[in-house]
Enzyme design. Structure first.
Site, PDB file in Angstrom:
ATOM      1  N   LYS A 124       0.835  -1.212   0.000  1.00  0.00           N
ATOM      2  CA  LYS A 124       0.000   0.000   0.000  1.00  0.00           C
ATOM      3  C   LYS A 124       0.861   1.250   0.000  1.00  0.00           C
ATOM      4  O   LYS A 124       0.519   2.244  -0.617  1.00  0.00           O
ATOM      5  CB  LYS A 124      -0.923   0.025   1.221  1.00  0.00           C
ATOM      6  CG  LYS A 124      -2.147  -0.847   1.057  1.00  0.00           C
ATOM      7  CD  LYS A 124      -3.175  -0.528   2.111  1.00  0.00           C
ATOM      8  CE  LYS A 124      -4.385  -1.424   1.994  1.00  0.00           C
ATOM      9  NZ  LYS A 124      -5.360  -1.204   3.048  1.00  0.00           N
ATOM     10  N   LYS A 206      -3.927  -8.975  -7.604  1.00  0.00           N
ATOM     11  CA  LYS A 206      -5.209  -9.415  -7.040  1.00  0.00           C
ATOM     12  C   LYS A 206      -6.311  -8.402  -7.367  1.00  0.00           C
ATOM     13  O   LYS A 206      -6.028  -7.214  -7.550  1.00  0.00           O
ATOM     14  CB  LYS A 206      -5.092  -9.690  -5.543  1.00  0.00           C
ATOM     15  CG  LYS A 206      -4.929  -8.492  -4.704  1.00  0.00           C
ATOM     16  CD  LYS A 206      -5.033  -8.801  -3.227  1.00  0.00           C
ATOM     17  CE  LYS A 206      -4.962  -7.463  -2.535  1.00  0.00           C
ATOM     18  NZ  LYS A 206      -5.039  -7.367  -1.182  1.00  0.00           N
ATOM     19  N   LYS A 209     -10.541  -3.297  -4.677  1.00  0.00           N
ATOM     20  CA  LYS A 209     -11.659  -2.354  -4.609  1.00  0.00           C
ATOM     21  C   LYS A 209     -11.314  -1.022  -5.245  1.00  0.00           C
ATOM     22  O   LYS A 209     -12.171  -0.284  -5.673  1.00  0.00           O
ATOM     23  CB  LYS A 209     -11.967  -2.047  -3.145  1.00  0.00           C
ATOM     24  CG  LYS A 209     -12.588  -3.151  -2.386  1.00  0.00           C
ATOM     25  CD  LYS A 209     -13.130  -2.536  -1.100  1.00  0.00           C
ATOM     26  CE  LYS A 209     -13.275  -3.532  -0.026  1.00  0.00           C
ATOM     27  NZ  LYS A 209     -12.425  -3.265   1.141  1.00  0.00           N
TER      28      LYS A 209
HETATM   29  P1  TYM Z   1     -10.766  -5.549   3.007  1.00  0.00           P
HETATM   30  O1  TYM Z   1     -11.849  -4.568   3.167  1.00  0.00           O
HETATM   31  O2  TYM Z   1      -9.581  -5.188   2.173  1.00  0.00           O
HETATM   32  O3  TYM Z   1     -11.312  -6.892   2.389  1.00  0.00           O
HETATM   33  C1  TYM Z   1     -12.429  -7.568   2.940  1.00  0.00           C
HETATM   34  C2  TYM Z   1     -12.208  -9.074   2.799  1.00  0.00           C
HETATM   35  O4  TYM Z   1     -12.021  -9.430   1.420  1.00  0.00           O
HETATM   36  C3  TYM Z   1     -10.830 -10.194   1.269  1.00  0.00           C
HETATM   37  N1  TYM Z   1     -10.251  -9.887  -0.049  1.00  0.00           N
HETATM   38  C4  TYM Z   1     -10.056 -10.793  -1.015  1.00  0.00           C
HETATM   39  N2  TYM Z   1     -10.300 -12.106  -1.039  1.00  0.00           N
HETATM   40  C5  TYM Z   1     -10.007 -12.771  -2.186  1.00  0.00           C
HETATM   41  N3  TYM Z   1      -9.499 -12.176  -3.297  1.00  0.00           N
HETATM   42  C6  TYM Z   1      -9.245 -10.851  -3.315  1.00  0.00           C
HETATM   43  N4  TYM Z   1      -8.760 -10.275  -4.395  1.00  0.00           N
HETATM   44  C7  TYM Z   1      -9.519 -10.099  -2.126  1.00  0.00           C
HETATM   45  N5  TYM Z   1      -9.410  -8.788  -1.782  1.00  0.00           N
HETATM   46  C8  TYM Z   1      -9.850  -8.679  -0.517  1.00  0.00           C
HETATM   47  C9  TYM Z   1      -9.931  -9.744   2.417  1.00  0.00           C
HETATM   48  O5  TYM Z   1      -8.968 -10.731   2.724  1.00  0.00           O
HETATM   49  C10 TYM Z   1     -10.935  -9.541   3.528  1.00  0.00           C
HETATM   50  O6  TYM Z   1     -11.213 -10.759   4.179  1.00  0.00           O
HETATM   51  N6  TYM Z   1      -8.021  -5.518   7.112  1.00  0.00           N
HETATM   52  C11 TYM Z   1      -9.260  -5.983   6.584  1.00  0.00           C
HETATM   53  C12 TYM Z   1     -10.469  -5.489   7.363  1.00  0.00           C
HETATM   54  C13 TYM Z   1     -10.417  -5.766   8.821  1.00  0.00           C
HETATM   55  C14 TYM Z   1     -10.558  -7.016   9.464  1.00  0.00           C
HETATM   56  C15 TYM Z   1     -10.486  -6.756  10.854  1.00  0.00           C
HETATM   57  C16 TYM Z   1     -10.715  -8.312   8.985  1.00  0.00           C
HETATM   58  C17 TYM Z   1     -10.277  -4.819   9.794  1.00  0.00           C
HETATM   59  N7  TYM Z   1     -10.321  -5.414  11.029  1.00  0.00           N
HETATM   60  C18 TYM Z   1     -10.579  -7.796  11.806  1.00  0.00           C
HETATM   61  C19 TYM Z   1     -10.816  -9.359   9.940  1.00  0.00           C
HETATM   62  C20 TYM Z   1     -10.737  -9.075  11.310  1.00  0.00           C
HETATM   63  C21 TYM Z   1      -9.394  -5.473   5.165  1.00  0.00           C
HETATM   64  O7  TYM Z   1      -8.792  -4.540   4.775  1.00  0.00           O
HETATM   65  O8  TYM Z   1     -10.298  -6.080   4.435  1.00  0.00           O
END
Ligand code: TYM
Length: 339
Positions: A124, A206, A209
């Site tokens: 990032k 990957k 968003k």
């Molecule tokens: P975030 O918002 O980036 O993504 C949400 C979930 O989607 C998964 N993900 C993917 N899975 C498969 N292929 C992809 N290309 C892909 N892109 C994203 C992520 O692994 C995630 O599960 N840090 C986390 C949010 C968070 C969180 C937490 C998660 C904050 N506190 C506590 C679990 C527990 C995040 O940025 O997710």
């Protein structure tokens, strides 16, 4: 999958699931397949808490108006995707101040070297053309606070978040060894298939968003026409056979998406497309995605007609879980001598 232990009466005690999603950019099928749909599928076996993590979102610059709306939109998408408020509590992270408070405390127990090793920070910060803030660096400490506040057993996430859950376990262990048993050690659960859905036009990256303008991602709210056109234009290779093969990243990724949406087995899928061309396969893939997302989209637009209903659900969610967070935070403060 059911990991629930038995209590003294021999009854199953439900384990607690916690996970989160950032209200940034557009939610895509990678988020859906690896996280949201699994949360919905698992929810009757566990006690579930899902959080829209707006404090994480502000680790990169956000427009205030947009962020507020996005919080509700992402919550509405979760409900539209089948998260049932009777089985799962959904809330907005900044509504429970214990998250920020515990994150600060954990900061004081996380060696800087642990944070420097985080791959997501490295990626990032490379992409970020503006100033890289302490918040971005410290992102995993807040994530650890999210998870540890609720004595979480299981954290269902995509592959990219596994390292953050490892750090959560490390800081929990460190704290426990200094002050006695305080935090439960969580385990991440990642999908066997599709833990990292790759981009359609660039399968070496990957799906993301923030790829808002590109053809790389399929967003949950894309119209059928847009989905079709993105799938038809997806990169393929010069080989003809439609087969699962890790050495052919583009077709392997498209087949994985097909596999997850259709919920069919690999043998059946390969037989279905034997001797067929890419256009035939892509048409079938587009149909599968469109049909799977249709009910979610209908429900989403119904929910978005009534913002106050979503706000009510989010309020119920935070009222239900805040006492758990406060109890953990109080115990931590007591142990380290605050107050
Ligand atoms: P975030 O918002 O980036 O993504 C949400 C979930 O989607 C998964 N993900 C993917 N899975 C498969 N292929 C992809 N290309 C892909 N892109 C994203 C992520 O692994 C995630 O599960 N840090 C986390 C949010 C968070 C969180 C937490 C998660 C904050 N506190 C506590 C679990 C527990 C995040 O940025 O997710």
């Amino acid at each position: 999958m059911n990991h629930n232990p038995l209590n003294k009466q021999g009854k199953s005690v439900k384990q607690r699931v916690f996970s989160g999603i950032q209200p940034t950019g557009n939610i895509h099928i990678g988020n859906y397949l690896a996280a949201i749909r699994r949360w919905a599928d698992l929810q009757s076996d566990y006690e579930n808490i899902f959080c829209v993590v707006d404090l994480h979102a502000i680790t990169i610059p956000q427009d205030p108006q947009t962020l507020k709306v996005k919080n509700r939109e992402v919550a509405a998408l979760l409900f539209a995707a089948g998260i049932d408020p009777k089985l799962s509590s959904v809330f907005i992270q900044s509504h429970i101040s214990a998250h920020s408070e515990l994150a600060w405390i954990l900061n004081c127990f996380i060696p800087i070297g642990w944070l420097r090793r985080m791959t997501q920070f490295k990626e990032k910060s490379k992409k970020q053309d503006e100033v890289i803030t302490m918040g971005l660096f410290d992102y995993p400490a807040l994530m650890a606070a999210d998870i540890l506040l609720y004595a979480t057993d299981l954290v269902p996430v995509g592959d990219d978040q596994k390292q953050h859950v490892e750090l959560t376990r490390d800081v929990a262990q460190r704290f426990n060894s200094m002050y006695g048993e305080t935090f439960k050690l969580p385990e991440s659960i990642t999908p066997d298939i599709g833990g990292r859905i790759m981009g359609l036009s660039d399968p070496s990256k990957k799906m993301s968003k923030s790829d808002t303008k590109s053809e790389n991602s399929i967003f949950l709210l894309d119209s059928p026409d847009v989905i079709r056109s993105k799938v038809m234009r997806a990169t393929t290779d010069s080989m003809r056979e439609i087969r699962f093969d890790k050495n052919r990243p583009s077709i392997n990724n498209l087949l994985t998406i097909y596999e997850l949406f259709s919920r069919k087995g690999r043998v059946e899928i390969e037989a279905q497309f034997e001797g067929k061309g890419y256009a035939y396969f892509k048409n079938a893939l587009a149909d599968e995605i469109v049909e799977n997302l249709r009910p979610l989209q209908v429900r989403y637009y119904q929910l978005m007609d009534d913002f106050s209903y979503i706000d009510g659900l989010l309020k119920d969610g935070s009222l239900k879980v805040e006492p758990i967070a406060v109890k953990t935070l109080d115990e931590v403060k007591e142990k380290i001598g605050l107050g």
